[in-house]
Design a protein around this motif. Structure first.
Motif, PDB file in Angstrom:
ATOM      1  N   HIS B   3      48.765  39.847  42.236  1.00  0.00           N
ATOM      2  CA  HIS B   3      48.871  40.606  40.983  1.00  0.00           C
ATOM      3  C   HIS B   3      49.321  42.041  41.205  1.00  0.00           C
ATOM      4  CE1 HIS B   3      47.412  37.362  38.617  1.00  0.00           C
ATOM      5  NE2 HIS B   3      46.154  37.436  38.984  1.00  0.00           N
ATOM      6  N   ILE B   4      49.077  42.575  42.412  1.00  0.00           N
ATOM      7  CA  ILE B   4      49.518  43.944  42.728  1.00  0.00           C
ATOM      8  C   ILE B   4      50.279  43.879  44.051  1.00  0.00           C
ATOM      9  CG2 ILE B   4      47.621  45.078  41.488  1.00  0.00           C
ATOM     10  CD1 ILE B   4      46.213  45.503  44.165  1.00  0.00           C
ATOM     11  N   GLU B   5      50.961  44.983  44.405  1.00  0.00           N
ATOM     12  CA  GLU B   5      51.790  44.949  45.612  1.00  0.00           C
ATOM     13  C   GLU B   5      50.933  45.146  46.855  1.00  0.00           C
ATOM     14  OE1 GLU B   5      55.925  47.008  47.036  1.00  0.00           O
ATOM     15  OE2 GLU B   5      55.519  46.820  44.896  1.00  0.00           O
ATOM     16  N   ALA B  16      43.984  42.751  50.767  1.00  0.00           N
ATOM     17  CA  ALA B  16      43.341  43.642  49.792  1.00  0.00           C
ATOM     18  C   ALA B  16      42.683  44.828  50.495  1.00  0.00           C
ATOM     19  CB  ALA B  16      42.298  42.861  48.984  1.00  0.00           C
ATOM     20  N   PHE B  19      45.221  47.344  51.580  1.00  0.00           N
ATOM     21  CA  PHE B  19      45.718  48.087  50.423  1.00  0.00           C
ATOM     22  C   PHE B  19      44.813  49.277  50.102  1.00  0.00           C
ATOM     23  CE2 PHE B  19      45.633  48.876  45.830  1.00  0.00           C
ATOM     24  CZ  PHE B  19      46.980  49.077  45.560  1.00  0.00           C
ATOM     25  N   ARG B  20      43.513  49.109  50.369  1.00  0.00           N
ATOM     26  CA  ARG B  20      42.527  50.127  49.956  1.00  0.00           C
ATOM     27  C   ARG B  20      41.479  50.296  51.066  1.00  0.00           C
ATOM     28  NH1 ARG B  20      40.976  54.276  46.937  1.00  0.00           N
ATOM     29  NH2 ARG B  20      40.050  53.920  44.873  1.00  0.00           N
ATOM     30  N   CYS B  59      36.995  29.321  46.395  1.00  0.00           N
ATOM     31  CA  CYS B  59      37.891  30.303  47.014  1.00  0.00           C
ATOM     32  C   CYS B  59      38.407  29.715  48.331  1.00  0.00           C
ATOM     33  CB  CYS B  59      37.162  31.625  47.257  1.00  0.00           C
ATOM     34  SG  CYS B  59      38.241  32.876  48.004  1.00  0.00           S
ATOM     35  N   TYR B  60      39.672  29.333  48.351  1.00  0.00           N
ATOM     36  CA  TYR B  60      40.230  28.650  49.523  1.00  0.00           C
ATOM     37  C   TYR B  60      40.156  29.520  50.774  1.00  0.00           C
ATOM     38  CZ  TYR B  60      43.176  26.177  52.733  1.00  0.00           C
ATOM     39  OH  TYR B  60      43.620  25.532  53.848  1.00  0.00           O
ATOM     40  N   ARG B 147      35.583  36.638  44.339  1.00  0.00           N
ATOM     41  CA  ARG B 147      36.254  37.147  43.139  1.00  0.00           C
ATOM     42  C   ARG B 147      37.309  38.191  43.488  1.00  0.00           C
ATOM     43  NH1 ARG B 147      31.590  35.208  41.237  1.00  0.00           N
ATOM     44  NH2 ARG B 147      31.423  34.642  39.019  1.00  0.00           N
ATOM     45  N   TYR B 148      37.044  38.975  44.526  1.00  0.00           N
ATOM     46  CA  TYR B 148      37.997  40.003  44.973  1.00  0.00           C
ATOM     47  C   TYR B 148      39.279  39.312  45.473  1.00  0.00           C
ATOM     48  CZ  TYR B 148      39.318  44.223  47.742  1.00  0.00           C
ATOM     49  OH  TYR B 148      39.940  45.319  48.283  1.00  0.00           O
ATOM     50  N   ASP B 150      40.397  36.154  44.952  1.00  0.00           N
ATOM     51  CA  ASP B 150      41.118  35.372  43.940  1.00  0.00           C
ATOM     52  C   ASP B 150      41.526  36.217  42.735  1.00  0.00           C
ATOM     53  OD1 ASP B 150      41.261  32.934  45.236  1.00  0.00           O
ATOM     54  OD2 ASP B 150      39.322  32.242  44.486  1.00  0.00           O
ATOM     55  N   GLY B 151      40.753  37.249  42.420  1.00  0.00           N
ATOM     56  CA  GLY B 151      41.050  38.092  41.254  1.00  0.00           C
ATOM     57  C   GLY B 151      42.331  38.893  41.435  1.00  0.00           C
ATOM     58  N   LEU B 152      42.733  39.126  42.695  1.00  0.00           N
ATOM     59  CA  LEU B 152      44.013  39.805  42.973  1.00  0.00           C
ATOM     60  C   LEU B 152      45.111  38.801  43.266  1.00  0.00           C
ATOM     61  CD1 LEU B 152      42.742  42.785  45.189  1.00  0.00           C
ATOM     62  CD2 LEU B 152      43.567  42.917  42.822  1.00  0.00           C
TER      63      LEU B 152
END
Lengths: 190, 190
Positions: B3-5, B16, B19-20, B59-60, B147-148, B150-152
């Motif tokens: 969903h984000i770069e 993820a 990224f942060r 969550c795979y 959730r982190y 899969d949510g991204l």
């Protein structure tokens, strides 16, 4: 009654953190960087996301204390916090924050519920990639904190004035500073 | 597509975290203390709890990498990991671990699903308060990590050998050590 023997005189997540300071440290550092670290979202906006997810997860302690911190960060606007919980689409907040709250509500259900359209909508209203990332992680993190607080059946008093006073203090001093104090007291009491 | 770069060449939570890095630090410290820190539960037992919750959350990436770390921590017994996911009540694990997995499955649904009877059952089979606490927090934490990831919409390759190799390495060196390397590379590439 809590499921395990937690320290007396502490409530909600504080009692669980005082029971296990080893895990309390990263838990406090995570919430500090997520909700109060440098960000283009204000602490008030981020606390509203945390409050809303805690409300969806029906965690009394978390939605009340984060609601109080949110209000303290938003000129003591307790009505706005109530409105966001009840019907954020008609609350007096930015359209960007509404789009981020929608993403947070999807994360609360499960990560795969977030769609490319949800993200595109937030982006079209000005949300950056970091803001979208942080929204997803705040929502995910509160799915953890809420389960931690309720999964141990911590004591969660219904005492608005207590939450209000603590909310003001966390808004002023931050999570790590406030936690250092009660964790030190709990460790000394061992 | 994420969903984000997110940085190229990294998968699942690693992309993820790269990224942060600010939030990656407490996230890695939390998983390290929970799954590999001093505990009367073995790393293999704790990884099985993490794997099972990640499986329940569908969550795979998380169920595969933590399944691989669990296997690497349990004499490479990949069949046991599969059995725990499919039907832990009939897997070759201790009755205490079965009771803790049941608590973890309740936390996955929501903290309030854990009953005093679930906890009493675990205690009667030898579980300590710290083990019960850690089970609740591991389950809650994986409701966040899942959730982190899969949510991204992070990239999650289906490549058993990759997960197996990484699983062995994390089992040997730990989360913080392994993460330091890819986070440093990602930060240098900024």
């Amino acid at each position: 009654m809590p499921h395990i023997e937690l320290p007396d005189g502490l409530f909600g997540i504080r009692s669980a953190m005082a029971f296990r300071p080893e895990t309390a440290k990263p838990l406090n550092e995570l919430v500090e960087v997520l909700l109060r670290g440098p960000s283009s979202l204000t602490p008030g906006e981020r606390e509203l996301i945390a409050t809303y997810v805690s409300y969806l997860n029906d965690c009394y302690y978390c939605q009340t204390i984060h609601g109080a911190i949110a209000a303290a960060s938003l000129n003591d606007d307790e009505e706005l916090v109530k409105r966001v919980k009840a019907d954020f689409q008609h609350a007096d907040i930015s359209d960007k924050l509404k789009a981020l709250l929608l993403i947070a509500s999807k994360v609360q259900k499960g990560g795969k519920h977030v769609t490319a359209e949800d993200v595109e909508q937030a982006r079209s209203l000005g949300a950056t990639d970091v803001e979208i990332h942080d929204t997803v992680l705040i929502a995910a993190a509160f799915c953890m904190y809420n389960r931690y607080v309720d999964g141990l059946a911590t004591v969660q008093p219904h005492d608005d004035e207590m939450y209000r006073a603590r909310g003001k203090r966390v808004a002023r001093e931050g999570y790590v500073t406030v936690s250092t104090e009660y964790l030190a007291a709990a460790t000394a009491g061992r």
